[in-house]
Design an enzyme around this catalytic site. Sequence first.
Site, PDB file in Angstrom:
ATOM      1  N   GLN A 167      -5.350  -6.945  -5.977  1.00 36.40           N
ATOM      2  CA  GLN A 167      -4.135  -6.153  -6.181  1.00 36.40           C
ATOM      3  C   GLN A 167      -3.871  -5.942  -7.676  1.00 36.40           C
ATOM      4  O   GLN A 167      -3.902  -6.879  -8.462  1.00 36.40           O
ATOM      5  CB  GLN A 167      -2.936  -6.849  -5.508  1.00 36.40           C
ATOM      6  CG  GLN A 167      -1.653  -6.059  -5.549  1.00 36.40           C
ATOM      7  CD  GLN A 167      -1.738  -4.720  -4.811  1.00 36.40           C
ATOM      8  OE1 GLN A 167      -2.223  -4.641  -3.698  1.00 36.40           O
ATOM      9  NE2 GLN A 167      -1.292  -3.659  -5.466  1.00 36.40           N
ATOM     10  N   LYS A 208      -0.483  -4.692   3.558  1.00 33.41           N
ATOM     11  CA  LYS A 208      -1.918  -4.523   3.854  1.00 33.41           C
ATOM     12  C   LYS A 208      -2.370  -5.564   4.861  1.00 33.41           C
ATOM     13  O   LYS A 208      -3.126  -5.271   5.788  1.00 33.41           O
ATOM     14  CB  LYS A 208      -2.727  -4.612   2.548  1.00 33.41           C
ATOM     15  CG  LYS A 208      -2.526  -3.399   1.664  1.00 33.41           C
ATOM     16  CD  LYS A 208      -3.029  -3.579   0.243  1.00 33.41           C
ATOM     17  CE  LYS A 208      -2.623  -2.372  -0.615  1.00 33.41           C
ATOM     18  NZ  LYS A 208      -2.920  -2.542  -2.037  1.00 33.41           N
ATOM     19  N   ASP A 230     -11.393  -0.129  -2.565  1.00 37.07           N
ATOM     20  CA  ASP A 230     -10.466   0.618  -3.423  1.00 37.07           C
ATOM     21  C   ASP A 230     -11.187   1.766  -4.147  1.00 37.07           C
ATOM     22  O   ASP A 230     -10.536   2.652  -4.692  1.00 37.07           O
ATOM     23  CB  ASP A 230      -9.870  -0.322  -4.490  1.00 37.07           C
ATOM     24  CG  ASP A 230      -8.441  -0.744  -4.168  1.00 37.07           C
ATOM     25  OD1 ASP A 230      -7.802  -0.086  -3.323  1.00 37.07           O
ATOM     26  OD2 ASP A 230      -7.974  -1.729  -4.776  1.00 37.07           O
TER      27      ASP A 230
END
Length: 293
Positions: A95, A51, A118
Site C-alpha cells: 500500500q 481490499k 498494481d
Amino acid sequence: MQLIDGKQIALQVHAETRSAVQALKARGIVPGLAVVLVGDDPASRSYVRSKDKMSHELGIHSAKHELPATTTQEELIALVEKLNADPAIHGILVQSPPPPHIDEAAVIRAIDPRKDVDGFHPVNVAKLALDDPSGFVPCTPLGCQRLLLASGIDPAGKHAVVIGRSMIVGKPMALLLMAKGKGGDATVTVVHSRSRNLAELTRQADILVAAIGRPGFVKAGHVREGAVVIDVGINRVEDPTAAKGYRIVGDVAFEEVAPKCSAITPVPGGVGPMTIAMLMANTVKACRQISGV
Ligand code: NDP
C-alpha cells in the site's frame, strides 16, 4: 447527459471475477492476494481493509500484513521475497505511500513482476508501452477504460486529453488510450502543471480524463459541449455539515461541467469503485498466468 455509474459497472466486473474464481476453484486453484501495509496512515488502513474485505467476498484468499511504521526497508523487502516464493499468493500489493524512510521504488522492484497486480513494476510499465497483454496495467486507468467501454464510448479515432502525468494514473491512462485495439486507438494529448494554454487544449477533448488532485479544478470553460469527462480525483474538502467533517469531491466542478457533457462520472461513485474491481480482476489474471490455466 449520461451519468456513468461506476458502482454498477464495478458490480459487473465483480460478477466476472467471482465466476472466474469459481472456475479456478473447480480445478483446485484458489487465487491469493497479499496486501502489505506499513505504518498506520488512516486512509491507507481503510484502503487495505476494503481490499481484504472484497477479496473475501469474491472467494479470493487474502493475506493482510500490517507492519509497524518502524519496519526497515530490509524487513519489508524480506517479506516481499517471502510472498514472491509463496505458491498460495498470486498478487502482491504494498500500500502506497510507505513511511518516508522506505524507498518505494526499490520495494516495487523487489516484487515478482508476475505478481505485481498494481502494475507498477518496470517490467509491467514496459509491457504496457509494448502493448504486451501479459502485463499488468495500473488499476485506476484500467478501470477508467472499462467505464468507457461499458458505457458504449469507443475511444477509437477520438481526441482524448489526459490531465496529469503520474505513473499511477495519467501516464498509464495515456498509454492505454493510445494502444492499438479495443479501448484504445485514440489520439492522445497529455497536459500537466507546465502546460501552456491548458484550457485551450482540454477544450479540444472528445474524452477528458482529469487526474490532478485539485478539487474542482476542471471548470465549464475547460470542456467542450458534448465531451465525455472521467473524473479520477479523490479530494477531501472540509464540510462542517457532513458527519465526518469533510466530504469527497473530484477534480471536476461537477455542477457546472455536467450540463455540457454527453457523459460524466460522479465523485464518489465513478472511478473509485472501479480501482478495487480491477485489482481483483488483475489478481485472477495473475493466478491464471502463474498456474498456466
Ligand atoms: P499526482 O499528484 O501524482 O499527479 C497529479 C498530476 O496533476 C501531475 O502530473 C501534475 O503535474 C498535475 N497537476 C497538478 N496541478 C496541476 C495544475 N494546476 N495544472 C495542470 N496539471 C496539474 O496525483 P495522482 O495521479 O496520483 O492522482 C490524481 C488524483 O486522482 C488525486 O485526486 C488522487 O486522489 C486521485 N486518485 C484516485 C484513485 C481512484 O481510485 N479513483 C486512485 C489514484 C489516484 P506535474 O507532473 O507537472 O506536477
